[in-house]
Each structure stands twice: as C-alpha cells, then as structure tokens.
Design a protein around this motif. Structure first.
Motif, PDB file in Angstrom:
ATOM      1  N   ILE A  57    -119.692  68.802 133.981  1.00 50.90           N
ATOM      2  CA  ILE A  57    -120.552  68.299 135.055  1.00 50.90           C
ATOM      3  C   ILE A  57    -120.746  69.386 136.108  1.00 50.90           C
ATOM      4  O   ILE A  57    -121.842  69.594 136.626  1.00 50.90           O
ATOM      5  CB  ILE A  57    -119.930  67.033 135.687  1.00 50.90           C
ATOM      6  CG1 ILE A  57    -119.936  65.890 134.654  1.00 50.90           C
ATOM      7  CG2 ILE A  57    -120.681  66.624 136.955  1.00 50.90           C
ATOM      8  CD1 ILE A  57    -119.211  64.651 135.111  1.00 50.90           C
ATOM      9  N   ASN A  58    -119.668  70.098 136.404  1.00 46.28           N
ATOM     10  CA  ASN A  58    -119.762  71.149 137.410  1.00 46.28           C
ATOM     11  C   ASN A  58    -120.699  72.278 136.999  1.00 46.28           C
ATOM     12  O   ASN A  58    -121.388  72.852 137.837  1.00 46.28           O
ATOM     13  CB  ASN A  58    -118.375  71.731 137.703  1.00 46.28           C
ATOM     14  CG  ASN A  58    -117.627  70.879 138.697  1.00 46.28           C
ATOM     15  OD1 ASN A  58    -118.235  70.268 139.580  1.00 46.28           O
ATOM     16  ND2 ASN A  58    -116.320  70.822 138.566  1.00 46.28           N
ATOM     17  N   LEU A 129    -113.798  62.205 138.445  1.00 43.10           N
ATOM     18  CA  LEU A 129    -114.547  62.449 139.677  1.00 43.10           C
ATOM     19  C   LEU A 129    -113.759  63.340 140.632  1.00 43.10           C
ATOM     20  O   LEU A 129    -114.320  64.244 141.258  1.00 43.10           O
ATOM     21  CB  LEU A 129    -114.913  61.117 140.349  1.00 43.10           C
ATOM     22  CG  LEU A 129    -115.924  60.275 139.567  1.00 43.10           C
ATOM     23  CD1 LEU A 129    -116.172  58.940 140.261  1.00 43.10           C
ATOM     24  CD2 LEU A 129    -117.251  61.027 139.410  1.00 43.10           C
ATOM     25  N   VAL A 132    -114.082  66.790 139.409  1.00 40.23           N
ATOM     26  CA  VAL A 132    -115.420  67.339 139.695  1.00 40.23           C
ATOM     27  C   VAL A 132    -115.429  67.912 141.107  1.00 40.23           C
ATOM     28  O   VAL A 132    -115.883  69.026 141.358  1.00 40.23           O
ATOM     29  CB  VAL A 132    -116.508  66.250 139.540  1.00 40.23           C
ATOM     30  CG1 VAL A 132    -117.837  66.755 140.082  1.00 40.23           C
ATOM     31  CG2 VAL A 132    -116.663  65.851 138.081  1.00 40.23           C
ATOM     32  N   PHE A 133    -114.883  67.136 142.030  1.00 39.83           N
ATOM     33  CA  PHE A 133    -114.809  67.564 143.436  1.00 39.83           C
ATOM     34  C   PHE A 133    -114.085  68.900 143.551  1.00 39.83           C
ATOM     35  O   PHE A 133    -114.574  69.845 144.165  1.00 39.83           O
ATOM     36  CB  PHE A 133    -114.079  66.470 144.231  1.00 39.83           C
ATOM     37  CG  PHE A 133    -113.835  66.821 145.681  1.00 39.83           C
ATOM     38  CD1 PHE A 133    -114.799  66.578 146.644  1.00 39.83           C
ATOM     39  CD2 PHE A 133    -112.640  67.394 146.069  1.00 39.83           C
ATOM     40  CE1 PHE A 133    -114.575  66.899 147.970  1.00 39.83           C
ATOM     41  CE2 PHE A 133    -112.406  67.716 147.404  1.00 39.83           C
ATOM     42  CZ  PHE A 133    -113.375  67.466 148.350  1.00 39.83           C
ATOM     43  N   LEU A 136    -116.093  72.087 141.779  1.00 34.98           N
ATOM     44  CA  LEU A 136    -117.472  72.462 142.111  1.00 34.98           C
ATOM     45  C   LEU A 136    -117.626  73.899 142.631  1.00 34.98           C
ATOM     46  O   LEU A 136    -118.484  74.644 142.149  1.00 34.98           O
ATOM     47  CB  LEU A 136    -118.059  71.456 143.113  1.00 34.98           C
ATOM     48  CG  LEU A 136    -119.482  71.787 143.564  1.00 34.98           C
ATOM     49  CD1 LEU A 136    -120.459  71.596 142.425  1.00 34.98           C
ATOM     50  CD2 LEU A 136    -119.896  70.949 144.765  1.00 34.98           C
TER      51      LEU A 136
ATOM     52  N   PHE B  30    -125.913  65.516 145.245  1.00 32.78           N
ATOM     53  CA  PHE B  30    -124.607  65.639 144.602  1.00 32.78           C
ATOM     54  C   PHE B  30    -123.554  66.063 145.619  1.00 32.78           C
ATOM     55  O   PHE B  30    -122.458  65.507 145.701  1.00 32.78           O
ATOM     56  CB  PHE B  30    -124.731  66.688 143.489  1.00 32.78           C
ATOM     57  CG  PHE B  30    -123.485  66.935 142.697  1.00 32.78           C
ATOM     58  CD1 PHE B  30    -123.089  66.052 141.710  1.00 32.78           C
ATOM     59  CD2 PHE B  30    -122.713  68.062 142.940  1.00 32.78           C
ATOM     60  CE1 PHE B  30    -121.946  66.286 140.963  1.00 32.78           C
ATOM     61  CE2 PHE B  30    -121.570  68.299 142.197  1.00 32.78           C
ATOM     62  CZ  PHE B  30    -121.184  67.402 141.221  1.00 32.78           C
ATOM     63  N   PHE B  34    -120.361  63.885 146.978  1.00 37.33           N
ATOM     64  CA  PHE B  34    -119.031  64.337 146.617  1.00 37.33           C
ATOM     65  C   PHE B  34    -118.254  64.980 147.760  1.00 37.33           C
ATOM     66  O   PHE B  34    -117.039  65.043 147.717  1.00 37.33           O
ATOM     67  CB  PHE B  34    -119.103  65.319 145.435  1.00 37.33           C
ATOM     68  CG  PHE B  34    -118.952  64.635 144.123  1.00 37.33           C
ATOM     69  CD1 PHE B  34    -117.690  64.423 143.590  1.00 37.33           C
ATOM     70  CD2 PHE B  34    -120.058  64.176 143.433  1.00 37.33           C
ATOM     71  CE1 PHE B  34    -117.535  63.776 142.390  1.00 37.33           C
ATOM     72  CE2 PHE B  34    -119.913  63.521 142.230  1.00 37.33           C
ATOM     73  CZ  PHE B  34    -118.643  63.318 141.704  1.00 37.33           C
ATOM     74  N   VAL B  35    -118.946  65.505 148.744  1.00 35.51           N
ATOM     75  CA  VAL B  35    -118.242  66.237 149.793  1.00 35.51           C
ATOM     76  C   VAL B  35    -118.383  65.588 151.162  1.00 35.51           C
ATOM     77  O   VAL B  35    -117.399  65.316 151.849  1.00 35.51           O
ATOM     78  CB  VAL B  35    -118.709  67.713 149.844  1.00 35.51           C
ATOM     79  CG1 VAL B  35    -118.030  68.446 150.990  1.00 35.51           C
ATOM     80  CG2 VAL B  35    -118.412  68.404 148.514  1.00 35.51           C
TER      81      VAL B  35
END
Lengths: 262, 281, 346
Positions: A57-58, A129, A132-133, A136, B30, B34-35
C-alpha cells in the motif's frame, strides 16, 4: 579509531553476540521445534503478511504522494511535505494510541466502519493500518529524490518521438523509478516486521490471531522463557539481515540505473 | 536556456488538470486520514475533560517522574552517541582501512533490529538468568528493571543517528581545510574546534535532534528492559501504556500529547536546521 | 517539406521570447538559427516541435497549420543539447523508441534500427547503455533516434553545445555530409557563428526575439544588415565618429565610408580590413604595436593609434606578417580598407 570500535562493540556487538551464545546453548532440533511451533508460525503469518500488505500500500500511495510533491504546485504543498515525516518523528507508542482511538468503533473513522461490519481494531486490519502509517515516509523519501532528478527533456523527447502520455509514463518515467520503489518497499517492510510500539495498542494481542512476532518474543521474555525468545529473535534477525542486504543491493542498482550521463 | 523558461510548465509533458487533481486529492487524502486525523485525535482526547484535567494529568507525580527518567536517559545516551558519531564519522571519512564498509554496515545495524530484540539482548546479558546478570546482582548492581538498562537500550536504538548524518557530510567535505590549518600551525584540537566543528555543525545538530527525539520516544526496547514499574522505571512512552491499560484514557492522551509536542518540535527543528545546512553549503 | 512561420509571438511572463517572427525554410535546406542566449532561437525550435504553444501566430509544415497538432502528432525529429537519451534503455531500444510506440512489427524495427546505426556509424554498439558512450557517440545516437520514424523535418537544439572543441568540429562536418545524404529539411540552433557558417545553407541571425537578418553565410558576413549582426559575427573595431559629406571623422582622422550620412554615429572596421605598413602614405594613421599573437592562419596585432583615440585590432596573414617582421613596441602606419556605418537603431 580504537574508541570507535570499543564503543561499537560494547553497545551493539557484544549484546547482539549474546543472542548467538544463547542460541548455541540449544540444539538444532530444539531451535527448530520452537521456531516452528504453531503459535510462532501464526505470528509469522500475521507479522510478515501484514507487513507485506502495508509495504505494498505504501508503494502505491507513497509514489503517488512523491509524484504530487515533485511535479505539482498546490496550496499547502509545504505542509504536506512536512507531514510525510510525522510517522518518523512521532514516538511509536503515541502512533499506536492515536490510531487505536481513530479506528475504534466510536472513533473518527471507526464509527463509519462499524456499521459496515469492518473491525479495524484488535484485528489484522488494524495491524496493517498501523504498519501503513509507520512505513509511509520510507517510500516517499526514497522515490522523491529520484523523481526530482529525472530530466524534463527526456519526457519531451518521448513526446516528440510520438509517445502518448501513458506510453511516456510507462516506458520512460516508471522504469528509472522501479529500483527506488523497491528500495522504499524493502525499507518499509523491514521496519514493519520489527515494529512493536504502534502495533501493540491496536492489535489486541490474541494468540493465533493478532499476535505479532515481536509481541510473542515479549511474552516469552516475561515468562523467563529465554530459549523461546531467542529462537524467535533469530528468525526475525535473519529476515532483517536479508532485507538489509537486499536494500544495499537495491541501492547499488539504483545508482547504476541512474548512471549519470554528464 | 534561460532559467525563466525552465519554470514554465511544459504543455507536452504535464497531465490534464483533472488527472492532477485526482492524484493530489488521493495523496493528500491518504495523508489526512493517516496522519492528520490521528494527531488531531490525540489533542482532542487529551483535552476532552477540560484544561484542568489535562493539567492534572501532566503534573501527576508519576507522570513527572516518568518525564524526569526520560530526560535522564536521553541526557546520558545522546552525548555518548554524539561523541561516538563524531569519532566514527571522522575515522570513516578520513581513513581507508580494511573493514571500513563493514563498519558502516555495523553502525546501521541497530536500525535493522526490531526494538524488542534490542531490549531483549540486554535482558539476555544482564537479566536474572543472563550471562553476567547473576554476577552483577551478587555485587549489588541492578541493570535490568532499572535506570542502567533503560539507558543501555536507549543508547542502542539511537546509536546510528549522529554517525549516519555526519559520514556523508564529512566525506563530501574532504580534508583540505584541516590540512591547511595544520600547515598554518594549528594544534589538532584547534583544527577540530576552529575548522572541522564549524563545517559540520548543522549536520551535527540535525543528528542530535533526531537522536534526542528518538531517545525520548523509544518504546519497544525500553519496554523490555524496564519492567514497567510505575513511577520508578517507566519513561513517558511507557507511562502512556500503563495509563491506557488502566483505562485512564484522558490521562494517557494527555501524556501522549507531551510526546507529540516533542515529536513535532523535533520535526520543525529538523526542517529549520536542514534549511540552514543547505544555505551554508 | 517546407517550414513556414508567420507572425509568431511568445511571452514567458513579462519576458518576450519571440516578437512577431516570420520565417520560411525551403524544402531540403539546412538552416541555422544563430543568436546569443535569450534571443528566442530555442523558443522558436520548441514551438516548431510542439513542446511550446505560441501566444500569437502560426507555424506551417508544407502549408498545413501545426496549431492543432500536439508534439506527438507532428512527427518531427528533435535533438536536444544534453541528448536526453533514455538511460534505462540500451542504444538499440533508444533508437527503436519511436517505432515501438507506433507498434511497428519487430522485423521492421530490426531493419530500421540497424540501418540508422549504420548511418550514424555506430553499428555494433546496439547493446551498450548510454552511460557507456562518449558525448559525441551519445549525440549521434540521439540523432539516429530522432530519425527513426522518418520525421518530416529535423530540429537540432545546440546539438554540439555540450561537447568539447575537437569532437564538435568533427561532428559539424559529419552533420553536413549526413544532410547532403538525406536532404531532410533541418533547423539547427546555435550560438556559435563558426558552427552556423560551416554547417548551414542559410543563417538566420536572431536577437531579442526578432530576426535581424537571413542570408547565406557569405551574405550575412560580408553584408551585415545592421550593427548587431556586424558585432555578433566575429570581432570588429568600433569607433565613435561624426559624419559629414560622405566622410566620417574619428578623432583626428577622416575615413571614406560607403554610406553617406550626417551627425554622430559608429564606425565599424573588421580586423582583416586594417592594413599595416612600415612606411607612411597618404591618409595613413600612425600607430604602435602593443602585442603580436599568432592566430590560426595569421597574426593578431593589437595596436594603439592616438589619432583614432582608441586601441584597435588588425589581423594579417602569415606572409604579410613575415614581411613586416613586427615586434611589440614597433611604430607602424595603418590604413582602413573598408569601414561600415549603419543607421542608428535607437
């Protein structure tokens, strides 16, 4: 020089060597039995599986973000660029706590997932998830500089030679980016398999379901089961070193690929 | 040929506006999800019971003890790694010796190791059943479940940051100015303080900020060696976990918000330093 | 294939790159756009290739308006100063690119690429990567790539600008011979007058977004249309002069000029149009030799002439130089074989 080596040995090498020593206390059979126990296998599956999906995903979104940051000018671009680094800068415990709160059934995003029957916390989805965080920035920060180095003339040459924009993208822009994307993937994946802090909060830590390998090592340690912990750590280290080698190899490839024409 | 012409978007090599909007939208969306949303959640949850509850949570004696322990651990491990980083970068940039490439790889090693394993190796070494743990215990030295263990684990995970920052910088800068200084009669110490240090100061500062932020935020490795004794061996990130497990959500988020401030502060500091560094080269 | 440019204007912000430019290039001709940087020559090339759109005006290929065609539809060959080769593709695939995106059959690609590699004298290097080639080889590959899809015209943007002097000289001659072989209408941008003169059938001198003069190399050199062209094409001695009755007065010296005029202006004398003698004659100007430098086929002599009020340069051939046996500090006498005057442009 001597100081460098002594300090390196004291802080890094000797401690890591104890791991090898502990391993040596076991027979191959014992090692194999522990490392391939059902609970261990289940933990590999969730750890490596979730890490793989998260890193994939990243690569998609990280490349997209890098592209937007390098190629387009839009309001807030500077802030977006700075935000990329937040997962690097935030202590992992905070990331875990924050993601858990957001994805919980009463959380900002979780409240929309709940009615759909999607369980985002205490589930493999939540682990993915969180990873993913964490991963990234790795993809964005490896793809970004390569994208910046691409000469606009090369794309112009493709256009004049009759390539459509899609053909230019596929035949001219993407190939030089591939090594950087793979490196980003490897970095994100390597980071994800060892990740602990951001995952423990969201995972729920149910055996066979959401127990990642680092957590299993932790519980072995808490039970003073040092051989158990050691065997698992060995498996993880092997994978980590393989990734490290792969990343170094990819780095060399990237440099060769970019083979500067001057 | 003119710099002016360079900055003009080139029609043949850009995407239609709608494609651009979709790409920017997807990327930014995104990132928001996410952030930004998680960050905002921490702040909102921390303040959910009002400012005074927030104040109480962060001035709670246990929280303050955790803060103090975090600062002590960082105050010991950062200078250690700083001195090591400068020495290692100097040796690597200055000399060609067998095993140089290996040394560079070894410096990066802690980054490749899971934090849990980083903590675990110290337990294996100093723990009750560890290699030299029993001997240390007999002599009244406690490493695991105490400050020394926390410092060691923190030092391990933050080990590469300064060196990694300095190695490429010092390799790129070369050694001619130092040689000039020596020929002009400077002592080695004068050469270091008057020539080398000013040249690498922004890179050094950058590495220190990175190292400090990571030292104060480390969770996994410290978690393994600390034993999580509330108010005694818990650092700020561990304190967050303790509060969370005790269902003290608002307090957990309040303490977490302190860590957010440290993290975002280090991020801003790094960007400012990076800009100065760029200007000075 | 003829190229016509009609009243093209192009602005970048407040900078006018092209100001109402019109130009015709007959079929099969090799034309050089010559001018200093910022004169608009590259912008014109980019508009012809479709990489930029003009703000006003139109470009035609054989009478067809190019305005509605994008870069990829025009089928023009373009060669960049820094080659812009695809680094991840080998030489063969670089040359084959235009055929691949047109989905030509493999057999055709093979034949055509081999033919082109032969044309640019790099057969056998097909499997090399661009990074393994020298600058001159890269530029020849870039040219082969541009020719692959049989473009209607060939455009070259400072093609030899990034190469060192010797390779440049070689490639110039080679490009000229190549053009004589394939007769493709070619427009070629350069800031180097030697290059333009050596390679081109016609030279288009540009400055500040305008065309100053169009003509054969001999025409523009022998009969410059204005003072810019005069100054840009080779060294020239410039004197402040006042004009009266077909004569120009520079300091204390009177000079016959080919264009009568009145008032003040500038007088232009090429170094090879200055004669040097040991003995005085009618209208001769006394001067002292400052420095003698060998220069290619002759000598470059720097002189001080107090009567002209300034220093000047004279170029003489070797034989003359040997006969005069000049040394630094010698006293000599000058005469100006030809002096030019241009209508003052503001």
């Amino acid at each position: 020089m001597g100081y460098t080596l002594v300090y390196l040995s004291l802080i890094v090498l000797i401690p890591l060597a104890t791991l090898a020593l502990k391993t040596a206390e076991m027979t191959w059979g014992e090692l194999w039995t522990i490392a391939t126990s059902d609970r261990a296998l289940a933990s590999y599956k969730i750890t490596f599986g979730a890490s793989f999906i998260a890193a994939t995903i990243n690569v998609v979104f990280g490349t997209l973000l890098a592209w937007a940051l390098v190629r387009y000018r839009f309001p807030g671009r500077g802030i977006v660029d700075a935000l990329i680094d937040v997962p690097f800068a935030l202590p992992t415990a905070v990331s875990g706590l924050a993601l858990t709160a957001v994805l919980a059934p009463n959380g900002f995003i979780g409240q929309f997932l709940e009615p759909l029957g999607i369980k985002a916390v205490f589930s493999p989805l939540g682990i993915t998830l969180a990873l993913v965080f964490i991963g990234l920035p790795f993809v964005v920060r490896t793809v970004q500089p390569v994208l910046e180095e691409l000469e606009p003339e090369v794309e112009e040459a493709a256009a004049v030679l009759g390539a459509s924009r899609a053909q230019t993208l596929w035949r001219v822009i993407v190939p030089p980016l591939v090594p950087a994307m793979l490196t980003g993937f490897a970095l994100a994946f390597a980071r994800a398999i060892g990740e602990y802090g951001s995952v423990v909060f969201i995972a729920g830590n149910k055996q066979f379901e959401t127990e990642i390998t680092p957590l299993l090592i932790m519980s072995r340690l808490e039970a003073y089961d040092y051989p158990g912990a050691t065997a698992l750590a060995l498996v993880m280290l092997l994978v980590s070193f393989t990734m490290l080698l792969a990343i170094n190899g990819l780095g060399a490839w990237t440099r060769r690929r970019a083979g500067h024409i001057t | 040929m003119l710099p002016l012409e360079r900055s003009i978007p080139r029609a043949a090599t850009t995407e239609p506006t709608w494609v651009r909007r979709i790409i920017i939208g997807l990327g930014v969306g995104f990132l928001l999800l996410f952030v930004v949303v998680p960050l905002a959640t921490v702040v909102i949850a921390a303040l959910s019971h009002g400012a005074s509850a927030y104040g109480r949570a962060i001035t709670d004696p246990h929280a303050l003890r955790a803060l103090k322990l975090t600062l002590i651990a960082a105050a010991i491990s950062v200078p250690l790694n700083l001195v090591f980083g400068v020495a290692a970068a100097w040796a690597i940039a200055r000399f060609r010796f067998p095993g140089r490439a290996l040394l560079i790889t070894l410096i990066d090693l802690p980054l490749a190791v899971s934090p849990v394993i980083a903590g675990m190796v110290f337990v294996l070494l100093f723990g009750a059943n560890g290699l030299i743990g029993p001997w240390l215990a007999a002599n009244g030295v406690k490493v695991i479940f105490a400050l020394p263990g926390i410092v060691l684990a923190t030092t391990f995970v933050t080990f590469p940051y300064v060196a990694r920052e300095l190695i490429p910088l010092m390799e790129a800068q070369g050694h001619e100015e130092e040689e000039a200084a020596l020929v002009l009669g400077a002592s080695p110490w004068q050469m270091f303080t008057k020539i080398t240090l000013p040249k690498i100061k922004w890179g050094l500062l950058y590495g220190v900020v990175l190292c400090t932020a990571r030292a104060m935020g480390e969770f996994g490795a410290v978690s393994v060696v600390s034993g999580n004794i509330r108010g005694r061996t818990s650092t700020l990130p561990l304190h967050v976990e303790i509060l969370y497990n005790e269902y003290e959500y608002q307090a957990a988020f309040a303490v977490a918000s302190l860590l957010v401030i440290i993290g975002i502060g280090s991020l801003i500091a790094r960007r400012l330093i990076a800009r100065r560094k760029k200007e000075s080269t | 294939m003829t190229i016509s440019v009609r009243n093209i204007t192009k602005r970048f912000g407040t900078f006018t790159a092209l100001n109402n430019v019109s130009l015709d290039v007959p079929s099969g001709e090799l034309v050089a756009l010559l001018g200093p940087s910022g004169s608009g020559k590259t912008s014109l090339l980019r508009i012809l290739s479709g990489l930029e759109q003009p703000d006003q005006g139109t470009a035609f290929l054989d009478g067809t308006d190019l305005g509605s065609q994008s870069a990829r539809q025009r089928n023009v060959g373009l060669v960049f100063q820094h080659y812009a080769l695809f680094r991840h593709l080998d030489v063969f695939e670089n040359v084959a690119f235009a055929l691949r995106v047109r989905k030509r059959p493999e057999s055709e690609v093979q034949t055509r690429v081999k033919e082109l590699l032969q044309l640019v004298q790099l057969e056998g290097l097909g499997r090399r990567m661009p990074s393994q080639l020298s600058g001159g080889q890269r530029q020849r590959i870039a040219l082969a790539r541009a020719l692959a899809a049989r473009p209607r015209v060939l455009l070259l943007d400072e093609p030899f600008g990034a190469l060192d002097a010797q390779v440049r000289a070689e490639l110039r001659g080679w490009l000229r011979r190549l053009h004589d072989e394939i007769h493709l209408t070619t427009v070629f941008v350069t800031h180097d007058q030697d290059e333009a003169f050596e390679v081109a059938d016609r030279v288009v001198v540009m400055d500040h977004g305008k065309i100053e003069q169009v003509g054969s190399p001999t025409e523009v050199f022998e009969h410059p249309a204005n003072d810019f062209v005069m100054r840009f094409l080779g060294h020239v001695n410039v004197f402040e002069a006042s004009f009266e009755a077909g004569r120009a007065r520079v300091g204390e010296v009177f000079v016959d000029v080919d264009r009568p005029g009145d008032g003040h202006g500038r007088l232009y004398v090429r170094p090879h149009e200055v004669d040097i003698a040991r003995s005085s004659s009618k209208d001769a100007i006394a001067a002292r030799v400052l420095r003698v430098t060998p220069l290619g086929a002759g000598l470059k002599i720097e002189l001080r002439a107090p009567a002209l009020g300034s220093n000047l340069r004279a170029d003489i051939d070797w034989d003359r130089g040997t006969a005069l046996a000049l040394r630094d500090g010698d006293d000599v006498f000058l005469s100006l074989r030809r002096a030019r005057v241009f209508a003052q442009a503001a």
